[in-house]
Write a protein that holds these residues in place. Sequence first.
Motif, mmCIF file in Angstrom:
data_model
loop_
_atom_site.group_PDB
_atom_site.id
_atom_site.type_symbol
_atom_site.label_atom_id
_atom_site.label_comp_id
_atom_site.label_asym_id
_atom_site.label_seq_id
_atom_site.Cartn_x
_atom_site.Cartn_y
_atom_site.Cartn_z
ATOM 1 N N SER A 130 0.827 -1.211 0.000
ATOM 2 C CA SER A 130 0.000 0.000 0.000
ATOM 3 C C SER A 130 0.856 1.253 0.000
ATOM 4 C CB SER A 130 -0.925 -0.006 1.220
ATOM 5 O OG SER A 130 -1.811 -1.084 1.154
ATOM 6 N N CYS A 131 1.513 1.507 -1.109
ATOM 7 C CA CYS A 131 2.256 2.754 -1.302
ATOM 8 C C CYS A 131 2.546 2.899 -2.787
ATOM 9 C CB CYS A 131 3.535 2.795 -0.469
ATOM 10 S SG CYS A 131 4.839 1.734 -1.049
ATOM 11 N N SER A 132 3.075 4.031 -3.167
ATOM 12 C CA SER A 132 3.335 4.293 -4.580
ATOM 13 C C SER A 132 4.661 3.697 -5.031
ATOM 14 C CB SER A 132 3.352 5.805 -4.832
ATOM 15 O OG SER A 132 4.491 6.376 -4.207
ATOM 16 N N VAL A 133 4.802 3.522 -6.320
ATOM 17 C CA VAL A 133 6.061 3.067 -6.912
ATOM 18 C C VAL A 133 7.150 4.094 -6.617
ATOM 19 C CG1 VAL A 133 7.248 2.605 -9.101
ATOM 20 C CG2 VAL A 133 4.963 1.682 -8.706
ATOM 21 N N LYS A 134 6.793 5.366 -6.654
ATOM 22 C CA LYS A 134 7.751 6.439 -6.367
ATOM 23 C C LYS A 134 8.345 6.275 -4.966
ATOM 24 C CE LYS A 134 8.119 11.463 -6.111
ATOM 25 N NZ LYS A 134 7.414 12.744 -6.206
ATOM 26 N N THR A 135 7.501 5.973 -3.985
ATOM 27 C CA THR A 135 7.972 5.771 -2.608
ATOM 28 C C THR A 135 8.910 4.577 -2.532
ATOM 29 O OG1 THR A 135 6.011 6.778 -1.625
ATOM 30 C CG2 THR A 135 7.246 5.244 -0.239
#
Length: 163
Positions: A130-135
């Motif tokens: 549950s987080c973005s690819v960017k993160t």
Amino acid sequence: MKENHADYKINQKTMAIRCARHLEYQTHIIESGQSCYSPMTPLQLMDYACIMGGSTYKGRQDSVRYKFSFYSKIPILVNQNEEIIMFPTHSPTHIDNTWISLEHFHKAYEHTERGKAIVEFINGERITVSCSVKTINKQHQRASALMLQELHYPRKRMVMRVE
């Protein structure tokens, strides 16, 4: 295969650890080809592994903060001898946090559901986080910097003579 471990130690086979969201178990542990559960929380497992590796979780965290000026989502050198580095997707106390092994991480992909990503490991296994690819990419970059500084290009050690 699902097993339960009350005394699990993060090791070179550990690919990821995350909150289990289970009544009896606190942590879901993902290894190559299998998963298991532990009644210890992810932070307790991290602290135990750090202690077995020569420091505490807090000590490792403080060291990275000092050397790199990272103040949130700090990657942790869990065990220097075994070269185990884990990086978080969220704050370590966040319920959605997943600790990912730098050694096993291969790539992150966009998920069809907003706010989620797919993490692919070197062996081809995948998990959804549950987080973005960017993160994930930023966390991977931080963990890689930690690896280079602490494992591959450590500062020369001072030698003291005792006479």
